[in-house]
Design a protein around this motif. Structure first.
Motif, PDB file in Angstrom:
ATOM      1  N   GLY A 292       0.806  -1.210   0.000  1.00  0.00           N
ATOM      2  CA  GLY A 292       0.000   0.000   0.000  1.00  0.00           C
ATOM      3  C   GLY A 292       0.835   1.254   0.000  1.00  0.00           C
ATOM      4  N   HIS A 293       0.207   2.349  -0.476  1.00  0.00           N
ATOM      5  CA  HIS A 293       0.814   3.686  -0.389  1.00  0.00           C
ATOM      6  C   HIS A 293       2.119   3.804  -1.167  1.00  0.00           C
ATOM      7  N   GLU A 294       2.377   2.862  -2.091  1.00  0.00           N
ATOM      8  CA  GLU A 294       3.639   2.844  -2.841  1.00  0.00           C
ATOM      9  C   GLU A 294       4.845   2.751  -1.915  1.00  0.00           C
ATOM     10  N   ARG A 295       4.671   2.068  -0.765  1.00  0.00           N
ATOM     11  CA  ARG A 295       5.735   1.950   0.234  1.00  0.00           C
ATOM     12  C   ARG A 295       6.026   0.484   0.512  1.00  0.00           C
ATOM     13  N   PHE A 296       7.260   0.086   0.309  1.00  0.00           N
ATOM     14  CA  PHE A 296       7.640  -1.300   0.539  1.00  0.00           C
ATOM     15  C   PHE A 296       7.446  -1.680   2.002  1.00  0.00           C
ATOM     16  N   ALA A 297       6.915  -2.867   2.225  1.00  0.00           N
ATOM     17  CA  ALA A 297       6.870  -3.493   3.547  1.00  0.00           C
ATOM     18  C   ALA A 297       6.866  -5.003   3.332  1.00  0.00           C
ATOM     19  N   PRO A 298       7.652  -5.771   4.087  1.00  0.00           N
ATOM     20  CA  PRO A 298       7.688  -7.219   3.884  1.00  0.00           C
ATOM     21  C   PRO A 298       6.336  -7.868   4.175  1.00  0.00           C
ATOM     22  N   VAL A 299       5.960  -8.831   3.331  1.00  0.00           N
ATOM     23  CA  VAL A 299       4.762  -9.644   3.537  1.00  0.00           C
ATOM     24  C   VAL A 299       5.188 -11.099   3.484  1.00  0.00           C
ATOM     25  N   ASN A 300       4.838 -11.846   4.522  1.00  0.00           N
ATOM     26  CA  ASN A 300       5.217 -13.255   4.617  1.00  0.00           C
ATOM     27  C   ASN A 300       3.956 -14.071   4.852  1.00  0.00           C
ATOM     28  N   SER A 301       3.135 -14.209   3.801  1.00  0.00           N
ATOM     29  CA  SER A 301       1.859 -14.897   3.932  1.00  0.00           C
ATOM     30  C   SER A 301       1.782 -16.060   2.965  1.00  0.00           C
ATOM     31  N   GLN A 302       0.704 -16.830   3.079  1.00  0.00           N
ATOM     32  CA  GLN A 302       0.576 -17.999   2.220  1.00  0.00           C
ATOM     33  C   GLN A 302       0.315 -17.613   0.773  1.00  0.00           C
ATOM     34  N   MET A 303      -0.464 -16.574   0.537  1.00  0.00           N
ATOM     35  CA  MET A 303      -0.872 -16.238  -0.816  1.00  0.00           C
ATOM     36  C   MET A 303      -0.027 -15.142  -1.455  1.00  0.00           C
ATOM     37  N   VAL A 304       0.618 -14.323  -0.650  1.00  0.00           N
ATOM     38  CA  VAL A 304       1.437 -13.223  -1.152  1.00  0.00           C
ATOM     39  C   VAL A 304       2.731 -13.168  -0.354  1.00  0.00           C
ATOM     40  N   ALA A 305       3.846 -12.965  -1.059  1.00  0.00           N
ATOM     41  CA  ALA A 305       5.138 -12.761  -0.404  1.00  0.00           C
ATOM     42  C   ALA A 305       5.808 -11.550  -1.041  1.00  0.00           C
ATOM     43  N   VAL A 306       6.190 -10.586  -0.206  1.00  0.00           N
ATOM     44  CA  VAL A 306       6.896  -9.397  -0.660  1.00  0.00           C
ATOM     45  C   VAL A 306       8.230  -9.368   0.076  1.00  0.00           C
ATOM     46  N   ASN A 307       9.313  -9.432  -0.700  1.00  0.00           N
ATOM     47  CA  ASN A 307      10.648  -9.566  -0.120  1.00  0.00           C
ATOM     48  C   ASN A 307      11.539  -8.400  -0.539  1.00  0.00           C
ATOM     49  N   PRO A 308      12.533  -8.072   0.312  1.00  0.00           N
ATOM     50  CA  PRO A 308      13.430  -6.961  -0.024  1.00  0.00           C
ATOM     51  C   PRO A 308      14.167  -7.241  -1.342  1.00  0.00           C
ATOM     52  N   ALA A 309      14.424  -6.193  -2.193  1.00  0.00           N
ATOM     53  CA  ALA A 309      14.028  -4.836  -1.911  1.00  0.00           C
ATOM     54  C   ALA A 309      12.721  -4.480  -2.611  1.00  0.00           C
ATOM     55  N   ASN A 310      12.334  -5.265  -3.610  1.00  0.00           N
ATOM     56  CA  ASN A 310      11.110  -4.961  -4.339  1.00  0.00           C
ATOM     57  C   ASN A 310      10.673  -6.202  -5.099  1.00  0.00           C
TER      58      ASN A 310
END
Length: 384
Positions: A151-169
């Motif tokens: 959200g908000h065009e701001r990186f934040a790590p997500v460690n979930s079953q359906m979505v994973a967001v890892n550094p740096a993008n």
């Protein structure tokens, strides 16, 4: 009488049929959403993967780009392989011009998308659209970062079953997306600047789809709660299906006090004034309690930005909730809303409506055709 071998053979066949029914939900051929327990099972499917190095996903077509950049204007990194030649990382990503739409996937089925990985710059000016089986209106229409719970065009790590967001993008999703005849995914750069690096990989399996399989949908909305409260996450859904998840990018614009008293409501199959499902509070819906004292990211829920960035406004929250183990089923229609409701810290201890800004992504599966999505007010797309 049957001999012992025949009895054992029939038992194995029965167990195999039951296992298939459990895995597919209908006894159809092959699991729609494989888990670890299905890895040993050979179901006859074939894996394909689309990247800039293999734009069609066809067998034996990966890594064929030539380092001569004059042959492909999108291959902005091609000259890095000048001394190595064909097959040596010539086209790992592409460039997308301002205002341009590129097709990422254009593949025949039947099949199921299993994983999408993307790096694109975390801009809401970059829009994803998914089309199933030749439809004209997309079943998915979401800014790229919001689709991956950023959200908000701001990186934040997500460690979930359906979505994973890892550094740096690194943006990843694992929503199963079945299609019977055709799948098309486009990426639009709605900004006035060229995107120099779009990297992606779309991995899918080809194989039969059970008869009662629904299609994946995702819709983005935004509004100021001064004019829309309760905020509408989803409305106008017609057909049979399952609601699968919510992502909210919530901005406190005028009040830095606690914002999460509002109830989420699911109006199902003809509900009008009052819903069938009514939650007890915003932090309760996102599987928290007593506010969001700290950020967290779990299998099915999370608040991923810092709980309070500062005492100054605006204050921003990114919240996700996946209904993987508890999908919300509907038979003919669905509407989802959430109240923007805060707590008045005074002797009276009262609730109060809030003037906040909310952007949302609703994720669900349903039969086609789907109702048209509301048009975006593009002048407000980047209201963060």
């Amino acid at each position: 009488m049957m001999n012992q071998r025949s009895v054992l053979s029939r038992r194995r066949l029965l167990l195999s049929v039951l296992a298939g029914a459990l895995l597919t939900g209908c006894g159809g051929p092959g699991p729609v959403y494989p888990g670890p327990e299905t890895l040993p099972l050979l179901d006859g499917s074939r894996t394909r993967s689309i990247t800039p190095e293999n734009p069609t996903g066809e067998p034996g077509q990966g890594g064929r780009a030539h380092p001569d950049s004059t042959l492909d204007s999108r291959a902005t990194n091609a000259r890095a392989a000048d001394s190595l030649g064909q097959g040596w990382k010539v086209r790992p990503f592409i460039a997308v011009q301002a205002g341009e739409t590129v097709t990422l996937m254009d593949a025949d089925g039947p099949g199921t998308i299993r994983h999408i990985w993307m790096v694109e710059g975390l801009s809401r000016d970059h829009v994803l659209r998914f089309y199933w089986d030749g439809e004209q209106a997309p079943s998915v229409e979401v800014p790229a970062p919001d689709f991956f719970a950023v959200g908000h065009e701001r990186f934040a790590p997500v460690n979930s079953q359906m979505v994973a967001v890892n550094p740096a993008n690194s943006l990843n999703c694992f929503w199963p997306m079945p299609f019977r005849h055709h799948a098309k995914i486009t990426f639009t750069n709605q900004s006035d600047k060229e995107l120099r690096l779009l990297a992606y990989q779309i991995t899918y399996s080809l194989g039969k789809i059970p008869r009662n399989t629904a299609y994946f949908h995702a819709q983005w909305r935004q509004a100021d709660t001064r004019t829309q409260n309760p905020y509408v996450i989803l409305d106008g859904v017609q057909g049979r299906g399952k609601y699968a998840g919510t992502f909210l990018a919530w901005t406190q614009q005028t009040d830095n006090n606690w914002f999460g008293e509002g109830e989420i409501k699911f109006f199902i199959d003809g509900d009008r004034e009052f819903p069938t499902i009514c939650g007890t509070g915003t932090e309760d819906y996102f599987l928290g309690s007593y506010g969001f004292p700290q950020s967290y990211s779990g299998l099915y829920s999370g608040t991923t930005l810092p709980a309070h960035e500062a005492d100054s406004l605006p204050n921003r929250w990114s919240l996700y909730r996946w209904h993987v183990l508890d999908p919300i089923t509907f038979g003919k229609d669905l509407k989802v809303t959430i109240q923007a409701l805060g707590w008045w810290r005074s002797a009276e201890n009262k609730y109060r409506k809030l003037n906040d800004h909310i952007s949302s992504v609703a994720y669900w599966y349903q039969t086609e055709p789907h109702a048209p999505f509301p048009a975006w007010d593009t002048s407000k797309r980047n209201n963060l």
